[in-house]
Design an enzyme around this catalytic site. Sequence first.
Site, mmCIF file in Angstrom:
data_model
loop_
_atom_site.group_PDB
_atom_site.id
_atom_site.type_symbol
_atom_site.label_atom_id
_atom_site.label_comp_id
_atom_site.label_asym_id
_atom_site.label_seq_id
_atom_site.Cartn_x
_atom_site.Cartn_y
_atom_site.Cartn_z
ATOM 1 N N ASP A 110 0.843 -1.201 0.000
ATOM 2 C CA ASP A 110 0.000 0.000 0.000
ATOM 3 C C ASP A 110 0.880 1.254 0.000
ATOM 4 O O ASP A 110 0.882 2.009 0.947
ATOM 5 C CB ASP A 110 -0.957 0.004 1.207
ATOM 6 C CG ASP A 110 -0.231 -0.092 2.542
ATOM 7 O OD1 ASP A 110 0.944 -0.547 2.566
ATOM 8 O OD2 ASP A 110 -0.821 0.310 3.570
ATOM 9 N N HIS A 112 10.219 -0.665 8.523
ATOM 10 C CA HIS A 112 9.329 -1.793 8.806
ATOM 11 C C HIS A 112 9.217 -2.766 7.631
ATOM 12 O O HIS A 112 9.483 -3.965 7.755
ATOM 13 C CB HIS A 112 7.924 -1.286 9.136
ATOM 14 C CG HIS A 112 7.816 -0.451 10.354
ATOM 15 N ND1 HIS A 112 7.928 -0.968 11.628
ATOM 16 C CD2 HIS A 112 7.580 0.877 10.516
ATOM 17 C CE1 HIS A 112 7.758 0.001 12.516
ATOM 18 N NE2 HIS A 112 7.559 1.120 11.861
#
Length: 316
Positions: free
Chosen positions: A9, A242
């Site tokens: 995303d 991340h």
Amino acid sequence: MHKVIFDTDPGIDDAMALLFLERHPDIELLGITSVFGNASADTTTRNAQFLKREFGISAPVARGADETYDPARPMAPWPVVVHGVNGLGDIEMPETIDDVPLDPRPAYQFIIDTVRENPGEVEIVAVGRMTNLALALARDPEIAGLVKQVVVMGGAFERNGNVTPAAEANIHGDPEAADAVFTAPWNVVIIGLDVTIQTVMTRTMMKDLALRGGPAVELLAKISDPYIDFYSQQVDDGMVVHDSCACVYVVAPELFGLRAGSVRVVCGGIADGLTLQKPAGPFFPPSAWDDKPEQQVAMTIEAVKVVDLVAATLAP
């Protein structure tokens, strides 16, 4: 070669992870599937097309889900304070990327078809909501036995979440999808906040990489500047990478320590999106974790080596 579908995303740290996948010599990027999360599906799909063009990626982009797996679940607001209104740090970019056509299939169908074309070989790296994966499983459950592994960035097991005290953002954004993915009979490795929060790329390192890594890394550094500003209250002049951690696991799993056990996701209530693992071994009375597949959760990480590998791949 690791044959990878990147479910994403984009997203600032997604952009770094995508460039890592594209540039690592042991990875063949089969496709990019977009999903809502850091922005709407329209925006994240446009961002994936933009990054495909700017990074010189040949793999196709397929547009993914624009709503949660359970359509009745309210949508969370977009995290504009983290990724900006346009999802990529509000850099200047066109509203549409007309010179990068989309794959005509929805993301879930792209996943199904690609897995069936490469049985036992495809590794899905999912760094957003897991809606596309849940939809693919619902339409073709047999793909679970044909996927090599699923590597997820998401969850928090021995620490608090980052959107509520209970939940990490990717899981919180679609808990029902995450629970469907974690309880399916395929191999899942979950790279959550327990380990990713330890991986910090400094602003100085990012600027150095931009000098050596060409226009793609220059763009990445520009995108990353506001992300580093956001993290200023948590780390010293750097950003947490991340999503790249999940990509590193594909090529260097020895840098992670894993714990086995079935995983469930709380769906509803004040702990909505909480990830809970029943570790393999200890005895528990009958519970909702019984008869679910054991998945792997990362509990330790060699953080410096992970960041160094990311840097060396971005700017070899």
